[in-house]
Scaffold this active site. Structure first.
Site, PDB file in Angstrom:
ATOM      1  N   GLU A 128       0.832  -1.215   0.000  1.00  0.00           N
ATOM      2  CA  GLU A 128       0.000   0.000   0.000  1.00  0.00           C
ATOM      3  C   GLU A 128       0.865   1.264   0.000  1.00  0.00           C
ATOM      4  OE1 GLU A 128      -1.160   2.041   3.372  1.00  0.00           O
ATOM      5  OE2 GLU A 128      -0.946   0.363   4.772  1.00  0.00           O
ATOM      6  N   LYS A 147      -2.911  -0.515  14.263  1.00  0.00           N
ATOM      7  CA  LYS A 147      -2.245   0.634  14.875  1.00  0.00           C
ATOM      8  C   LYS A 147      -2.551   0.677  16.372  1.00  0.00           C
ATOM      9  CE  LYS A 147      -4.601   3.254  11.690  1.00  0.00           C
ATOM     10  NZ  LYS A 147      -4.964   4.431  10.886  1.00  0.00           N
TER      11      LYS A 147
END
Ligand code: PSU
Ligand code: MN
Length: 324
Positions: free
Chosen positions: A23, A179
């Site tokens: 990505e 995250k």
């Protein structure tokens, strides 16, 4: 024509060669475009300190995938074209474009119409994996951490479209969990709801991105080898015919991991400060990551870079195993 699938990707999919999607949001919105600064500590050996950090990382991840015998396929949007398999020059242009941020499902079409250049999030990159060949999608994708459910969701419901994409794309995402700025328990519960198996690579706790996981982190199933992971992928997609993703959780290398919980207070402060700015939610992750790098004097950045390279290498191994 605004969707471009590179010839290399088309051929690799046709011949069942190992490929790993990567990505570009991590390049445009996740890491600094500045050179390594000695105040961050010593530069990780996997990147070239003479280059901007994001571009050095792009080269390092490409190299990590290639070292396994797989092909690295960068996915992103350049001047309105959704490109699956950016050339080196195109990737260079995107990484150096100061105006480039990130697009996900909800923002993609409008940004494309306006011919913007932008990094693609996990969601948008998974779309690329599927569009590359709807009958035979790209099966392996490496990143740092997926998006999920943000903290304080009861006050403000901020849930990443990464979950929507994971629910509907048969690709294995190799990541260090989610995250650590997120609500990880809520995120893991949501992954179960949408039918995404989570397999820890030689671990049974949900990896918590740049921090080492602790006893209070969500318990997950463990894969003791790449072969076990590949077998589970094959059963999920080809025996059970499920269409969802698989999340392979790879812990951050422990030489660079931060102590779990050591950032909690600082993060809560940064969260609060961000809410006060009134900035749009697309700025939330970059804002928090920048605050983290500052609070940890660069240690979070080093851990982020090392885990991204490690995940790219493991994804390469998986792609090679799946294609064998
Ligand atoms: N994890 C990071 N940095 C990032 C991201 C994840 O450490 O920049 C990016 C990924 O591209 C992920 C996206 O898909 O953030 C999720 O964004 P949102 O929560 O806006 O959907
Ligand atoms: Mn969001």
């Amino acid at each position: 024509m605004t969707l471009v699938v590179s010839e290399q990707v088309t051929k690799a999919l046709q011949s069942n060669s190992p490929i790993v999607a990567l990505e570009t949001a991590v390049l445009t919105a996740g890491l600094p475009r500045t050179q390594w600064n000695d105040s961050f500590g010593s530069c990780p050996s996997c990147i070239d300190e003479a280059l901007p950090i994001n571009w050095a990382l792009a080269k390092a991840m490409t190299h990590a995938v290639a070292s396994t015998g797989a092909i690295a396929v960068w996915i992103g949007m350049l001047r309105g074209k959704f490109i699956i398999g950016l050339t080196q020059d195109e990737l260079h242009e995107l990484a150096h474009d100061e105006t480039a941020t990130k697009v996900s499902y909800a923002t993609f079409a409008n940004a494309m119409r306006q011919k913007q250049s932008s990094g693609t999030t996990v969601a948008a990159t998974l779309l690329g994996c599927k569009l590359a060949n709807p009958d035979n999608p790209i099966r392996v994708f490496a990143t740092g951490g997926i998006g999920g459910i943000h903290q304080n969701w009861a006050n403000r419901l901020d849930v990443s479209a990464d979950l929507t994409a994971l629910a509907t794309t048969p690709t294995c995402v190799v990541a260090s969990g989610a995250k650590s700025i997120l609500d990880l328990h809520a995120t893991v519960e949501a992954l179960e709801t949408i039918g995404v198996p989570i397999l820890g690579m030689q671990c049974d706790r949900f990896p918590t991105f740049i921090e080492n996981s602790g006893a209070l982190d969500p318990k997950i199933a463990c894969a003791s080898s790449i072969e076990e992971l590949a077998n589970t992928c094959n059963i999920h997609w080809h025996t059970l015919h499920l269409k969802s993703a698989i999340l392979a959780g790879v812990p951050v290398p422990n030489t660079v991991a931060l102590d779990r919980g050591s950032l909690e207070e600082a993060l809560a402060q940064a969260e609060h400060a961000w809410l006060e700015t009134g900035m749009p939610s697309i700025t939330r992750t970059p804002y928090l990551l920048e605050a983290l790098a500052e609070i940890t004097s660069g240690a979070s950045l080093i851990a982020n870079i090392e885990l991204l390279c490690n995940n790219a290498r493991i994804a390469g191994q998986l792609a090679v195993t799946l294609s064998g």
